[in-house]
Design an enzyme around this catalytic site. Structure first.
Site, PDB file in Angstrom:
ATOM      1  N   ILE A 191     -22.852  73.916 -29.526  1.00 28.23           N
ATOM      2  CA  ILE A 191     -23.090  75.319 -29.190  1.00 28.23           C
ATOM      3  C   ILE A 191     -22.770  75.502 -27.719  1.00 28.23           C
ATOM      4  O   ILE A 191     -23.220  74.735 -26.869  1.00 28.23           O
ATOM      5  CB  ILE A 191     -24.560  75.695 -29.494  1.00 28.23           C
ATOM      6  CG1 ILE A 191     -24.729  75.803 -31.016  1.00 28.23           C
ATOM      7  CG2 ILE A 191     -24.951  76.985 -28.804  1.00 28.23           C
ATOM      8  CD1 ILE A 191     -26.074  76.282 -31.455  1.00 28.23           C
ATOM      9  N   ILE A 197      -5.287  84.430 -42.033  1.00 29.28           N
ATOM     10  CA  ILE A 197      -5.388  85.790 -42.583  1.00 29.28           C
ATOM     11  C   ILE A 197      -4.104  86.163 -43.321  1.00 29.28           C
ATOM     12  O   ILE A 197      -4.139  86.714 -44.433  1.00 29.28           O
ATOM     13  CB  ILE A 197      -5.699  86.801 -41.457  1.00 29.28           C
ATOM     14  CG1 ILE A 197      -7.077  86.491 -40.845  1.00 29.28           C
ATOM     15  CG2 ILE A 197      -5.659  88.236 -41.979  1.00 29.28           C
ATOM     16  CD1 ILE A 197      -7.413  87.250 -39.573  1.00 29.28           C
ATOM     17  N   GLN A 203      -0.064  84.430 -31.252  1.00 29.01           N
ATOM     18  CA  GLN A 203      -0.808  83.357 -30.628  1.00 29.01           C
ATOM     19  C   GLN A 203      -2.234  83.866 -30.744  1.00 29.01           C
ATOM     20  O   GLN A 203      -2.623  84.836 -30.102  1.00 29.01           O
ATOM     21  CB  GLN A 203      -0.335  83.193 -29.178  1.00 29.01           C
ATOM     22  CG  GLN A 203      -0.798  81.910 -28.524  1.00 29.01           C
ATOM     23  CD  GLN A 203      -2.299  81.914 -28.283  1.00 29.01           C
ATOM     24  OE1 GLN A 203      -2.810  82.848 -27.678  1.00 29.01           O
ATOM     25  NE2 GLN A 203      -3.001  80.925 -28.782  1.00 29.01           N
ATOM     26  N   ASN A 261       6.676  80.931 -38.024  1.00 26.41           N
ATOM     27  CA  ASN A 261       7.337  79.776 -37.394  1.00 26.41           C
ATOM     28  C   ASN A 261       6.513  78.498 -37.549  1.00 26.41           C
ATOM     29  O   ASN A 261       6.836  77.473 -36.954  1.00 26.41           O
ATOM     30  CB  ASN A 261       7.641  80.046 -35.910  1.00 26.41           C
ATOM     31  CG  ASN A 261       6.376  80.188 -35.074  1.00 26.41           C
ATOM     32  OD1 ASN A 261       5.276  80.180 -35.605  1.00 26.41           O
ATOM     33  ND2 ASN A 261       6.538  80.307 -33.767  1.00 26.41           N
ATOM     34  N   LEU A 262       5.452  78.587 -38.308  1.00 22.55           N
ATOM     35  CA  LEU A 262       4.587  77.436 -38.608  1.00 22.55           C
ATOM     36  C   LEU A 262       3.992  76.812 -37.334  1.00 22.55           C
ATOM     37  O   LEU A 262       3.661  75.635 -37.319  1.00 22.55           O
ATOM     38  CB  LEU A 262       5.330  76.382 -39.442  1.00 22.55           C
ATOM     39  CG  LEU A 262       5.898  76.897 -40.775  1.00 22.55           C
ATOM     40  CD1 LEU A 262       6.670  75.804 -41.505  1.00 22.55           C
ATOM     41  CD2 LEU A 262       4.788  77.433 -41.688  1.00 22.55           C
ATOM     42  N   GLY A 320     -14.369  84.003 -19.931  1.00 23.17           N
ATOM     43  CA  GLY A 320     -13.443  84.906 -20.624  1.00 23.17           C
ATOM     44  C   GLY A 320     -13.842  85.281 -22.037  1.00 23.17           C
ATOM     45  O   GLY A 320     -13.011  85.708 -22.812  1.00 23.17           O
ATOM     46  N   TYR A 340      -5.010  86.966 -23.962  1.00 25.30           N
ATOM     47  CA  TYR A 340      -4.957  87.239 -25.406  1.00 25.30           C
ATOM     48  C   TYR A 340      -5.397  88.677 -25.691  1.00 25.30           C
ATOM     49  O   TYR A 340      -4.683  89.443 -26.346  1.00 25.30           O
ATOM     50  CB  TYR A 340      -5.852  86.241 -26.156  1.00 25.30           C
ATOM     51  CG  TYR A 340      -6.093  86.624 -27.604  1.00 25.30           C
ATOM     52  CD1 TYR A 340      -5.122  86.383 -28.577  1.00 25.30           C
ATOM     53  CD2 TYR A 340      -7.285  87.233 -28.001  1.00 25.30           C
ATOM     54  CE1 TYR A 340      -5.327  86.745 -29.896  1.00 25.30           C
ATOM     55  CE2 TYR A 340      -7.503  87.602 -29.318  1.00 25.30           C
ATOM     56  CZ  TYR A 340      -6.522  87.359 -30.267  1.00 25.30           C
ATOM     57  OH  TYR A 340      -6.732  87.732 -31.578  1.00 25.30           O
TER      58      TYR A 340
HETATM   59  N1  LIG Z   1      -9.242  84.947 -37.097  1.00 22.43           N
HETATM   60  C1  LIG Z   1      -9.915  85.848 -36.380  1.00 22.43           C
HETATM   61  O1  LIG Z   1     -11.151  85.780 -36.245  1.00 22.43           O
HETATM   62  C2  LIG Z   1      -9.183  86.993 -35.731  1.00 22.43           C
HETATM   63  C3  LIG Z   1      -9.928  87.949 -35.018  1.00 22.43           C
HETATM   64  C4  LIG Z   1      -9.255  89.003 -34.410  1.00 22.43           C
HETATM   65  C5  LIG Z   1      -7.874  89.122 -34.543  1.00 22.43           C
HETATM   66  N2  LIG Z   1      -7.183  88.171 -35.212  1.00 22.43           N
HETATM   67  C6  LIG Z   1      -5.721  88.321 -35.314  1.00 22.43           C
HETATM   68  O2  LIG Z   1      -5.356  88.186 -36.672  1.00 22.43           O
HETATM   69  C7  LIG Z   1      -4.086  87.561 -36.774  1.00 22.43           C
HETATM   70  C8  LIG Z   1      -4.161  86.334 -37.671  1.00 22.43           C
HETATM   71  O3  LIG Z   1      -5.092  85.410 -37.132  1.00 22.43           O
HETATM   72  P1  LIG Z   1      -5.390  84.042 -37.861  1.00 22.43           P
HETATM   73  O4  LIG Z   1      -6.796  83.696 -37.579  1.00 22.43           O
HETATM   74  O5  LIG Z   1      -4.908  84.103 -39.260  1.00 22.43           O
HETATM   75  O6  LIG Z   1      -4.487  83.063 -36.997  1.00 22.43           O
HETATM   76  P2  LIG Z   1      -3.449  81.940 -37.442  1.00 22.43           P
HETATM   77  O7  LIG Z   1      -3.113  81.221 -36.190  1.00 22.43           O
HETATM   78  O8  LIG Z   1      -3.968  81.171 -38.601  1.00 22.43           O
HETATM   79  O9  LIG Z   1      -2.200  82.795 -37.941  1.00 22.43           O
HETATM   80  C9  LIG Z   1      -1.157  83.218 -37.102  1.00 22.43           C
HETATM   81  C10 LIG Z   1       0.142  82.897 -37.820  1.00 22.43           C
HETATM   82  O10 LIG Z   1       1.225  83.419 -37.045  1.00 22.43           O
HETATM   83  C11 LIG Z   1       2.246  82.431 -36.947  1.00 22.43           C
HETATM   84  N3  LIG Z   1       2.964  82.694 -35.699  1.00 22.43           N
HETATM   85  C12 LIG Z   1       2.465  82.619 -34.437  1.00 22.43           C
HETATM   86  N4  LIG Z   1       3.424  82.926 -33.539  1.00 22.43           N
HETATM   87  C13 LIG Z   1       4.546  83.197 -34.260  1.00 22.43           C
HETATM   88  C14 LIG Z   1       5.862  83.561 -33.905  1.00 22.43           C
HETATM   89  N5  LIG Z   1       6.207  83.706 -32.621  1.00 22.43           N
HETATM   90  N6  LIG Z   1       6.769  83.764 -34.888  1.00 22.43           N
HETATM   91  C15 LIG Z   1       6.422  83.611 -36.197  1.00 22.43           C
HETATM   92  N7  LIG Z   1       5.178  83.263 -36.592  1.00 22.43           N
HETATM   93  C16 LIG Z   1       4.253  83.059 -35.634  1.00 22.43           C
HETATM   94  C17 LIG Z   1       1.495  81.103 -36.939  1.00 22.43           C
HETATM   95  O11 LIG Z   1       2.290  80.012 -37.319  1.00 22.43           O
HETATM   96  C18 LIG Z   1       0.388  81.397 -37.948  1.00 22.43           C
HETATM   97  O12 LIG Z   1       0.804  81.086 -39.259  1.00 22.43           O
HETATM   98  C19 LIG Z   1      -3.655  87.256 -35.345  1.00 22.43           C
HETATM   99  O13 LIG Z   1      -2.842  88.319 -34.891  1.00 22.43           O
HETATM  100  C20 LIG Z   1      -4.955  87.234 -34.586  1.00 22.43           C
HETATM  101  O14 LIG Z   1      -4.770  87.537 -33.222  1.00 22.43           O
HETATM  102  C21 LIG Z   1      -7.799  87.112 -35.812  1.00 22.43           C
END
Ligand SMILES: NC(=O)c1ccc[n+]([C@@H]2O[C@H](COP(=O)([O-])OP(=O)(O)OC[C@H]3O[C@@H](n4cnc5c(N)ncnc54)[C@H](O)[C@@H]3O)[C@@H](O)[C@H]2O)c1
Length: 328
Positions: free
Chosen positions: A213, A18, A86, A38-39, A284, A151
């Site tokens: 599934i 995102i 996370q 932090n990749l 969960g 989470y």
């Molecule tokens: N994808 C979904 O369906 C969804 C649904 C609900 C909420 N979210 C939230 O949206 C956000 C993005 O989700 P996503 O699917 O893009 O996940 P993603 O794992 O692709 O992106 C998370 C990014 O954060 C970085 N990151 C993680 N911990 C870090 C830290 N301590 N310091 C610096 N960077 C850090 C990771 O390297 C990654 O690039 C998250 O907060 C997630 O909880 C996502």
């Protein structure tokens, strides 16, 4: 857009699914972006490193020293899109420390660096998983949280942090509860815990194995396209009034069973249900999600524009392209 409207933003998690889509949109709109990541689950390849409007800070938001060292860069930042986390339920159940440190210490540090650098606004990526099992569809923002795992709990705590910082320290912001986001760059490298749309395409096209599934496939999910999520971020960041930590559902208001989704994916590939395999249920996770999204519409005019059944064909082509497959 004239230069007056160009702003400087921080996007945490800029290299993730995102965050990278959001960063691309902001850069396309002519803004400056400081991306922090932090990749740990993101990819440097997703970043427009060569853009003069983009600065990448590689580091961990859990480490306040790292953020503090970059303070000079944070001058005149209009707002933080706090996306880093996370981001998956199952790893957080296996190792709750991950969700606690990245998501709770993480948002605390970001709010504190905002306070330190006079950054006025945050839009926080929260999650529909907060609704858990207790709340029937469609889920509304005023329902009692039912956090079933570390989470979801960490996301709920994050929402409370914003509300408190809004009250005490003059920061403003809001939390967006996303419902199952899908689209280009969705996280598909995480074996069986990857988000479902991408995982299905990966299994068939790349791994050449059946779709799996969990349970009998009757769980329902509201699948929200990433460009709609990006739009919600942009709209709330530019909302003219104070938001005081309000929470908004970002979901389409339509849901599908996992089985229906599997059939849709298989149909787009010209295949049938014999390519489905069933796994035991997992703890969960909620049975059904579907957003009531009227609050987002009423407050800032957000509406979903992309629905699963219209976009699945394009998405198939995205994967064929990505993996250099002419056909299956
Ligand atoms: N994808 C979904 O369906 C969804 C649904 C609900 C909420 N979210 C939230 O949206 C956000 C993005 O989700 P996503 O699917 O893009 O996940 P993603 O794992 O692709 O992106 C998370 C990014 O954060 C970085 N990151 C993680 N911990 C870090 C830290 N301590 N310091 C610096 N960077 C850090 C990771 O390297 C990654 O690039 C998250 O907060 C997630 O909880 C996502």
């Amino acid at each position: 857009m004239n230069s007056f409207n160009k702003k400087k933003y921080i996007v945490t998690g800029c290299a993730g699914f995102i965050g990278s889509n959001l960063t691309d949109r902001l850069l396309k709109d002519g803004h400056k972006v400081i991306g922090v990541d932090n990749l740990s689950s993101g990819f440097k390849d997703y970043l427009q490193i060569e853009s003069s409007n983009f600065i990448f800070l590689e580091g961990n938001i859990v480490n306040y020293e790292f953020l503090s060292r970059s303070k000079k860069l944070f001058n005149d930042v209009f707002g933080v899109f706090h996306v880093a986390a996370q981001s998956r339920i199952q790893p957080a159940i296996q190792n709750p420390f991950l969700a606690h440190s990245n998501n709770i210490t993480g948002i605390f540090n970001i709010l504190e660096i905002m306070r330190d650098c006079d950054i006025p606004r945050m839009v926080f990526s929260s999650s529909s998983s907060i609704y858990g099992l207790k709340n029937d569809c469609p889920q509304r923002e005023d329902m009692e949280p039912d956090c079933l795992n570390p989470y979801s709990l960490s996301k709920y705590v994050g929402e409370q942090y914003i509300k408190t910082w809004c009250k005490l320290y003059g920061i403003d912001g809001c939390s967006l509860r996303y419902f199952n986001v899908w689209g280009p760059r969705e996280v598909i490298h995480l074996k069986d815990i990857a988000p479902i749309v991408g995982l299905f395409f990966r299994k068939i096209l790349l791994d050449k194995v059946p779709l799996t599934i969990v349970g009998e496939g009757s769980q329902r999910r509201d699948h929200t396209y990433v460009s709609d999520v990006v739009e919600a971020n942009v709209l709330t960041m530019n909302y003219k009034e104070r938001m005081n930590g309000e929470v908004f559902n970002i979901g389409t208001g339509k849901n599908y069973t996992i089985l229906e989704l599997a059939e849709m994916v298989l149909k787009s590939l010209g295949m049938d249900e014999s390519h489905i395999e069933y796994l035991p249920p997992r703890p969960g996770e909620s049975r059904a999600t579907k957003a009531n999204n009227t609050k987002a519409k009423e407050w800032f005019g957000w509406e979903p524009k992309v629905f699963l059944e219209q976009q699945i064909e394009n998405h198939k082509n995205y994967y064929l392209n990505k993996w250099n497959l002419n056909s299956i």
